[in-house]
Design a protein around this motif. Structure first.
Motif, PDB file in Angstrom:
ATOM      1  N   ARG A  19       0.837  -1.210   0.000  1.00 56.20           N
ATOM      2  CA  ARG A  19       0.000   0.000   0.000  1.00 56.20           C
ATOM      3  C   ARG A  19       0.862   1.246   0.000  1.00 56.20           C
ATOM      4  O   ARG A  19       0.567   2.221  -0.688  1.00 56.20           O
ATOM      5  N   ILE A  20       1.946   1.226   0.760  1.00 54.11           N
ATOM      6  CA  ILE A  20       2.870   2.360   0.767  1.00 54.11           C
ATOM      7  C   ILE A  20       3.422   2.585  -0.641  1.00 54.11           C
ATOM      8  O   ILE A  20       3.473   3.721  -1.123  1.00 54.11           O
ATOM      9  N   ALA A  21       3.814   1.503  -1.313  1.00 58.54           N
ATOM     10  CA  ALA A  21       4.346   1.623  -2.673  1.00 58.54           C
ATOM     11  C   ALA A  21       3.300   2.200  -3.631  1.00 58.54           C
ATOM     12  O   ALA A  21       3.624   3.036  -4.482  1.00 58.54           O
ATOM     13  N   GLU A  22       2.061   1.764  -3.482  1.00 58.75           N
ATOM     14  CA  GLU A  22       0.985   2.276  -4.338  1.00 58.75           C
ATOM     15  C   GLU A  22       0.756   3.774  -4.139  1.00 58.75           C
ATOM     16  O   GLU A  22       0.327   4.470  -5.055  1.00 58.75           O
ATOM     17  N   LEU A  23       1.030   4.250  -2.938  1.00 55.41           N
ATOM     18  CA  LEU A  23       0.754   5.648  -2.593  1.00 55.41           C
ATOM     19  C   LEU A  23       2.002   6.524  -2.580  1.00 55.41           C
ATOM     20  O   LEU A  23       1.964   7.634  -2.036  1.00 55.41           O
ATOM     21  N   GLN A  24       3.064   6.066  -3.186  1.00 55.70           N
ATOM     22  CA  GLN A  24       4.302   6.835  -3.106  1.00 55.70           C
ATOM     23  C   GLN A  24       4.200   8.225  -3.714  1.00 55.70           C
ATOM     24  O   GLN A  24       4.934   9.135  -3.323  1.00 55.70           O
ATOM     25  N   GLN A  25       3.276   8.423  -4.637  1.00 55.84           N
ATOM     26  CA  GLN A  25       3.102   9.751  -5.234  1.00 55.84           C
ATOM     27  C   GLN A  25       2.216  10.664  -4.372  1.00 55.84           C
ATOM     28  O   GLN A  25       2.161  11.867  -4.605  1.00 55.84           O
TER      29      GLN A  25
ATOM     30  N   PRO B 269       2.150  10.666  -0.558  1.00 58.25           N
ATOM     31  CA  PRO B 269       2.547  10.161   0.764  1.00 58.25           C
ATOM     32  C   PRO B 269       1.660  10.655   1.909  1.00 58.25           C
ATOM     33  O   PRO B 269       1.566   9.990   2.942  1.00 58.25           O
ATOM     34  N   GLU B 270       0.993  11.769   1.726  1.00 57.53           N
ATOM     35  CA  GLU B 270       0.117  12.272   2.795  1.00 57.53           C
ATOM     36  C   GLU B 270      -1.074  11.340   3.055  1.00 57.53           C
ATOM     37  O   GLU B 270      -1.688  11.387   4.118  1.00 57.53           O
ATOM     38  N   LEU B 271      -1.382  10.463   2.102  1.00 56.06           N
ATOM     39  CA  LEU B 271      -2.483   9.515   2.266  1.00 56.06           C
ATOM     40  C   LEU B 271      -2.075   8.231   2.994  1.00 56.06           C
ATOM     41  O   LEU B 271      -2.931   7.473   3.450  1.00 56.06           O
ATOM     42  N   ILE B 272      -0.785   8.002   3.107  1.00 51.36           N
ATOM     43  CA  ILE B 272      -0.290   6.736   3.654  1.00 51.36           C
ATOM     44  C   ILE B 272      -0.770   6.473   5.085  1.00 51.36           C
ATOM     45  O   ILE B 272      -1.294   5.390   5.351  1.00 51.36           O
ATOM     46  N   PRO B 273      -0.619   7.394   6.029  1.00 49.13           N
ATOM     47  CA  PRO B 273      -1.042   7.067   7.398  1.00 49.13           C
ATOM     48  C   PRO B 273      -2.508   6.640   7.495  1.00 49.13           C
ATOM     49  O   PRO B 273      -2.823   5.646   8.151  1.00 49.13           O
ATOM     50  N   ALA B 274      -3.392   7.345   6.847  1.00 48.44           N
ATOM     51  CA  ALA B 274      -4.816   6.997   6.922  1.00 48.44           C
ATOM     52  C   ALA B 274      -5.103   5.661   6.253  1.00 48.44           C
ATOM     53  O   ALA B 274      -5.916   4.865   6.756  1.00 48.44           O
ATOM     54  N   GLN B 275      -4.434   5.380   5.157  1.00 48.62           N
ATOM     55  CA  GLN B 275      -4.640   4.113   4.456  1.00 48.62           C
ATOM     56  C   GLN B 275      -4.141   2.933   5.295  1.00 48.62           C
ATOM     57  O   GLN B 275      -4.815   1.897   5.376  1.00 48.62           O
ATOM     58  N   LEU B 276      -2.975   3.076   5.907  1.00 49.07           N
ATOM     59  CA  LEU B 276      -2.453   2.005   6.760  1.00 49.07           C
ATOM     60  C   LEU B 276      -3.329   1.819   7.989  1.00 49.07           C
ATOM     61  O   LEU B 276      -3.595   0.689   8.406  1.00 49.07           O
ATOM     62  N   GLN B 277      -3.792   2.921   8.553  1.00 45.47           N
ATOM     63  CA  GLN B 277      -4.685   2.828   9.703  1.00 45.47           C
ATOM     64  C   GLN B 277      -5.982   2.108   9.320  1.00 45.47           C
ATOM     65  O   GLN B 277      -6.494   1.294  10.091  1.00 45.47           O
ATOM     66  N   ALA B 278      -6.498   2.366   8.137  1.00 43.37           N
ATOM     67  CA  ALA B 278      -7.726   1.707   7.694  1.00 43.37           C
ATOM     68  C   ALA B 278      -7.523   0.202   7.555  1.00 43.37           C
ATOM     69  O   ALA B 278      -8.369  -0.596   7.989  1.00 43.37           O
ATOM     70  N   ILE B 279      -6.399  -0.203   6.978  1.00 41.98           N
ATOM     71  CA  ILE B 279      -6.102  -1.640   6.828  1.00 41.98           C
ATOM     72  C   ILE B 279      -6.015  -2.299   8.199  1.00 41.98           C
ATOM     73  O   ILE B 279      -6.632  -3.336   8.461  1.00 41.98           O
ATOM     74  N   MET B 280      -5.243  -1.691   9.088  1.00 38.75           N
ATOM     75  CA  MET B 280      -5.035  -2.277  10.405  1.00 38.75           C
ATOM     76  C   MET B 280      -6.323  -2.254  11.237  1.00 38.75           C
ATOM     77  O   MET B 280      -6.593  -3.195  11.974  1.00 38.75           O
ATOM     78  N   SER B 281      -7.103  -1.209  11.126  1.00 36.37           N
ATOM     79  CA  SER B 281      -8.367  -1.144  11.863  1.00 36.37           C
ATOM     80  C   SER B 281      -9.317  -2.241  11.414  1.00 36.37           C
ATOM     81  O   SER B 281      -9.969  -2.887  12.243  1.00 36.37           O
ATOM     82  N   GLU B 282      -9.386  -2.457  10.112  1.00 38.63           N
ATOM     83  CA  GLU B 282     -10.256  -3.515   9.586  1.00 38.63           C
ATOM     84  C   GLU B 282      -9.797  -4.886  10.101  1.00 38.63           C
ATOM     85  O   GLU B 282     -10.614  -5.715  10.515  1.00 38.63           O
ATOM     86  N   MET B 283      -8.487  -5.110  10.101  1.00 40.22           N
ATOM     87  CA  MET B 283      -7.958  -6.377  10.623  1.00 40.22           C
ATOM     88  C   MET B 283      -8.242  -6.519  12.113  1.00 40.22           C
ATOM     89  O   MET B 283      -8.663  -7.576  12.573  1.00 40.22           O
ATOM     90  N   ARG B 284      -8.016  -5.454  12.865  1.00 43.75           N
ATOM     91  CA  ARG B 284      -8.227  -5.497  14.315  1.00 43.75           C
ATOM     92  C   ARG B 284      -9.689  -5.808  14.637  1.00 43.75           C
ATOM     93  O   ARG B 284      -9.997  -6.612  15.515  1.00 43.75           O
ATOM     94  N   GLN B 285     -10.601  -5.142  13.937  1.00 43.16           N
ATOM     95  CA  GLN B 285     -12.030  -5.381  14.165  1.00 43.16           C
ATOM     96  C   GLN B 285     -12.398  -6.835  13.855  1.00 43.16           C
ATOM     97  O   GLN B 285     -13.153  -7.457  14.590  1.00 43.16           O
ATOM     98  N   ALA B 286     -11.856  -7.374  12.775  1.00 49.51           N
ATOM     99  CA  ALA B 286     -12.140  -8.755  12.416  1.00 49.51           C
ATOM    100  C   ALA B 286     -11.578  -9.717  13.457  1.00 49.51           C
ATOM    101  O   ALA B 286     -12.223 -10.716  13.805  1.00 49.51           O
ATOM    102  N   MET B 287     -10.389  -9.438  13.966  1.00 47.84           N
ATOM    103  CA  MET B 287      -9.787 -10.308  14.968  1.00 47.84           C
ATOM    104  C   MET B 287     -10.551 -10.252  16.295  1.00 47.84           C
ATOM    105  O   MET B 287     -10.623 -11.238  17.010  1.00 47.84           O
ATOM    106  N   ASP B 288     -11.106  -9.089  16.614  1.00 43.78           N
ATOM    107  CA  ASP B 288     -11.840  -8.922  17.866  1.00 43.78           C
ATOM    108  C   ASP B 288     -13.264  -9.460  17.796  1.00 43.78           C
ATOM    109  O   ASP B 288     -13.890  -9.654  18.832  1.00 43.78           O
ATOM    110  N   ALA B 289     -13.772  -9.660  16.585  1.00 43.14           N
ATOM    111  CA  ALA B 289     -15.173 -10.096  16.423  1.00 43.14           C
ATOM    112  C   ALA B 289     -15.378 -11.526  16.916  1.00 43.14           C
ATOM    113  O   ALA B 289     -14.519 -12.332  16.975  1.00 43.14           O
TER     114      ALA B 289
END
Length: 142
Positions: A114-120, A122-142
């Motif tokens: 995802r970082i590589a996809e957003l290299q152009q 970079p300001e979008l990277i933190p929110a995109q990574l947070q979204a991926i991890m949040s989705e995973m965390r929610q699924a693991m907690d379910a």
């Protein structure tokens, strides 16, 4: 400290130095690791062991959760250390499946990609990574 290319038989100096600094040597176990090898690797490890759930290159194959469960059961016969599973965790579904049988879920390639996809943009990277991890965390907690 994750020790990728250092077999336990050759790690005495490193392990002693790590332990002197209260750091754990983390060794890898592969799907092809024999029982004898699992015993020697887990004997040298501390902290946790890292089970590489796929043969081949990270992020390249489909995860077989039944196979992962079987290997984790085998590893647990040799060690009480927590088992972290990595490789093949690409989405919330795979993260949740691994979380049901392992002590930890290791996520890497999906974030790097995802970082590589957003290299152009970079300001979008933190929110995109947070979204991926949040989705995973929610699924693991379910």
């Amino acid at each position: 400290m994750l020790t990728v290319d250092l077999p336990p038989e050759e790690s005495e100096c490193l392990v002693a130095s790590l332990k002197a600094h209260q750091l754990d040597p983390i060794f890898l176990l592969a799907p092809t690791t024999t029982d004898d090898r699992i015993a020697s690797i887990t004997a040298a490890a501390s902290g946790y062991v890292y089970y590489v759930s796929l043969k081949g290159v990270t992020g390249s194959n489909a995860l077989d959760i039944d196979s992962v469960k079987e290997r984790i059961a085998t590893i647990r016969q040799f060690s009480q250390l927590p088992i972290g599973v990595g490789f093949g965790i690409k989405d919330a579904q795979s993260a949740a499946a691994v979380a049901r049988c392992a002590n930890g879920v290791v996520v890497g390639s999906v974030l790097v990609n995802r970082i590589a996809e957003l290299q152009q943009t970079p300001e979008l990277i933190p929110a995109q990574l947070q979204a991926i991890m949040s989705e995973m965390r929610q699924a693991m907690d379910a």
